[in-house]
Enzyme design. Structure first.
Site, mmCIF file in Angstrom:
data_model
loop_
_atom_site.group_PDB
_atom_site.id
_atom_site.type_symbol
_atom_site.label_atom_id
_atom_site.label_comp_id
_atom_site.label_asym_id
_atom_site.label_seq_id
_atom_site.Cartn_x
_atom_site.Cartn_y
_atom_site.Cartn_z
ATOM 1 N N HIS A 94 0.599 -14.867 1.659
ATOM 2 C CA HIS A 94 1.068 -13.754 2.602
ATOM 3 C C HIS A 94 2.341 -13.112 2.062
ATOM 4 O O HIS A 94 2.508 -11.974 2.325
ATOM 5 C CB HIS A 94 1.214 -14.237 3.912
ATOM 6 C CG HIS A 94 2.031 -15.259 4.181
ATOM 7 N ND1 HIS A 94 1.771 -16.637 4.035
ATOM 8 C CD2 HIS A 94 3.497 -15.463 4.477
ATOM 9 C CE1 HIS A 94 2.652 -17.203 4.392
ATOM 10 N NE2 HIS A 94 3.879 -16.256 4.647
ATOM 11 N N ASP B 266 -4.080 -19.482 0.894
ATOM 12 C CA ASP B 266 -2.732 -18.793 1.341
ATOM 13 C C ASP B 266 -1.843 -19.149 0.003
ATOM 14 O O ASP B 266 -0.878 -19.991 -0.046
ATOM 15 C CB ASP B 266 -2.156 -19.106 2.569
ATOM 16 C CG ASP B 266 -0.643 -18.111 2.801
ATOM 17 O OD1 ASP B 266 -0.301 -17.220 2.177
ATOM 18 O OD2 ASP B 266 -0.135 -18.502 3.859
ATOM 19 N N GLY C 59 11.230 -17.632 6.477
ATOM 20 C CA GLY C 59 11.586 -17.777 5.181
ATOM 21 C C GLY C 59 11.380 -19.013 4.476
ATOM 22 O O GLY C 59 11.450 -18.808 3.193
ATOM 23 N N SER D 227 8.306 -19.927 4.130
ATOM 24 C CA SER D 227 6.889 -19.693 3.277
ATOM 25 C C SER D 227 7.023 -19.748 1.960
ATOM 26 O O SER D 227 7.777 -19.061 1.159
ATOM 27 C CB SER D 227 6.543 -18.283 3.812
ATOM 28 O OG SER D 227 5.940 -17.912 4.851
ATOM 29 N N SER E 111 2.568 -22.514 4.385
ATOM 30 C CA SER E 111 1.834 -21.109 4.774
ATOM 31 C C SER E 111 2.503 -20.581 6.189
ATOM 32 O O SER E 111 2.989 -19.754 6.269
ATOM 33 C CB SER E 111 0.596 -21.645 5.113
ATOM 34 O OG SER E 111 -0.239 -20.542 5.536
#
Length: 453
Positions: free
Chosen positions: A221, A251, A338, A340, A356
């Site tokens: 993402h 992802d 943040g 991720s 994710s």
């Protein structure tokens, strides 16, 4: 990220953000026993004595049992208290004897893996509601279905009806106090300027792309949100997204360094000049102790609670839509915006996943989901390791995150999904939020190895 990168800058870019970690022997003391004990554990004997083993060895035994038991294999999890692998079976006594001889603790269960997989397909067809997730829980031999705080009214009724429709003894439904979301804002590791602002994520693991180019993995993402990335908020971008998958079957993003001479080491930079070398990609096991690095919250630890999880995020592009992601690792490790893309790993250098999303934060706890690294490597053709000092890029020959999975807590007991679970049809309070989440203050990076959940 600049084209002329100093060794210090390269190490910092190797993974986003840090809390001090140091050598594996100095990782969180309470985690050492489950990770390191079992060296020279009992070999299984003719009497079917269960063997003790390291958490990192559990996936290998799991894979052998899958092959040995075939359709009678109904999931497994690592009992960290006893340092043993517990395997669920459906079948006659001969099957149980085979599993015991292989060295596992064996439980006869009612639901087969095929039945549980069929039930998850039914949930996908009937209950893909934003703010929901599900994964098979081998500790209870049921599917654990979770709804976040946004699932109310008609949507809650629809979800509850779908779960009840699976039949008795097939699923457990619980509420989460937080909101499922991707963690694509906040943090300070990698940045991209987009229309209307900026995006911040965390770098996961350095890799070598299929064409030999230096690259890294991060969340899909993040790669969908922006194409160009930098390691400073105002710096010129020096890495470009090559491939991004989100939503759907994963992802993950493969991002290549614009400078082909970039030599980024295969390690997790944990601050204070300390790093953890990443030596291999590995499969996660339910009950396994793990560590998560993120640019917002630093180092945190916890346990794997589920595999092959499905998460239904509220779509950020379609107000009425849902972004469904499948095949994820579920944990009780906290994370925040943040984080991720940041790495999920073991203390001995096994790369497990990429952050994710999930619910909660590092104050109240919650559920967090990770993209398995092995799946991302297979999909992109990349190999782990990114240049001088990098790892060999090998992948453990272990079972995938595929069919059998779970969401059990990693403790040594046989408990189920934790407080707040509502066995459907058994009179639980369907509206009460779960209090099963772990809590812990965010790590400030001040001590050598004090990651908190």
């Amino acid at each position: 990220m600049s084209h002329k990168r100093t060794p210090r800058r390269k190490a910092a870019m190797a993974v986003g953000g840090a809390a001090a970690l140091g050598a594996a022997a100095f990782l969180l003391p309470h985690a050492n026993a489950s990770q390191d004990a079992g060296d020279g554990g009992r070999a299984p004997g003719a009497d079917g004595t269960a063997r003790t083993l390291r958490a990192t060895d559990a996936p290998d035994l799991d894979a052998r049992l899958r092959r040995l038991l075939g359709d009678t294999f109904a999931g497994s999890y690592y009992d960290s208290g006893r340092q043993q692998l517990v395997v669920n079976v459906v079948g006659d006594d001969n099957v149980i004897v085979q599993a015991k001889k292989a060295g596992a603790v064996v439980r006869r269960v009612a639901n087969s893996a095929a039945e549980l997989r069929a039930a998850t397909r039914t949930l996908k067809a009937e209950a893909a509601i934003p703010g929901t997730s599900w994964a098979v829980d081998p500790r209870t031999d049921k599917i654990l279905v979770t709804a976040d705080s946004t699932v109310t009214g008609a949507q809650w009724d629809r979800l509850r009806s779908a779960v009840r429709g699976l039949g008795p003894g097939m699923a457990t439904l619980k509420k989460s106090a937080g909101t499922f979301k991707t963690f694509a804002s906040g943090g300070d590791a990698i940045f991209s300027r987009v229309q209307g602002g900026s995006v911040r994520c965390s770098l996961g693991f350095n890799v070598t792309a299929a064409d030999g180019s230096p690259a890294f993995l991060t969340a899909g993402h993040c790669g969908v949100a922006a194409e160009k990335w930098s390691d400073t908020e105002t710096g010129e971008p020096t890495a470009t997204v090559d491939r991004a998958t989100f939503p759907g079957e994963g992802d993950f993003s493969l991002v290549t360094y614009d400078d082909p001479g970039t030599r980024a080491p295969s390690e997790v930079d944990t601050g204070d000049g300390r790093t953890v070398p990443i030596s291999r990609a590995a499969e996660a096991t339910v009950g396994q102790a793990v560590f998560r690095m993120g640019s917002t919250t630093g180092l945190h630890d916890g346990r794997v609670t589920g595999l092959d999880a499905t998460v239904n995020f509220q779509s950020e592009t379609d107000p009425g839509g849902v972004d469904t992601v499948t095949g994820l690792i579920q944990t009780d490790v906290c994370a925040e915006p943040g984080d991720s893309g940041g790495p999920l790993f073991t203390q001995d250098g096994g790369a497990l996943g990429l952050t994710s999303g999930g619910s909660g934060d590092c104050t109240g706890g919650g559920e967090t989901f990770f993209q398995p690294v092995t799946t991302a490597l297979r999909a992109t053709g990349a190999t782990l390791g990114g240049g001088a000092g990098g790892a060999s890029g090998g992948t453990d020959d272990q079972a995938g995150a595929g069919d059998e999975s779970g969401a059990g807590a990693g403790s040594g007991d046989e408990a189920g999904s934790g407080a707040g679970g509502d066995p459907v049809g058994e009179g639980g309070d369907s509206s009460a939020p779960s209090d099963a989440s772990r809590s812990g203050a965010a790590d400030d990076g001040s001590s050598a190895l004090t990651g908190t959940r």
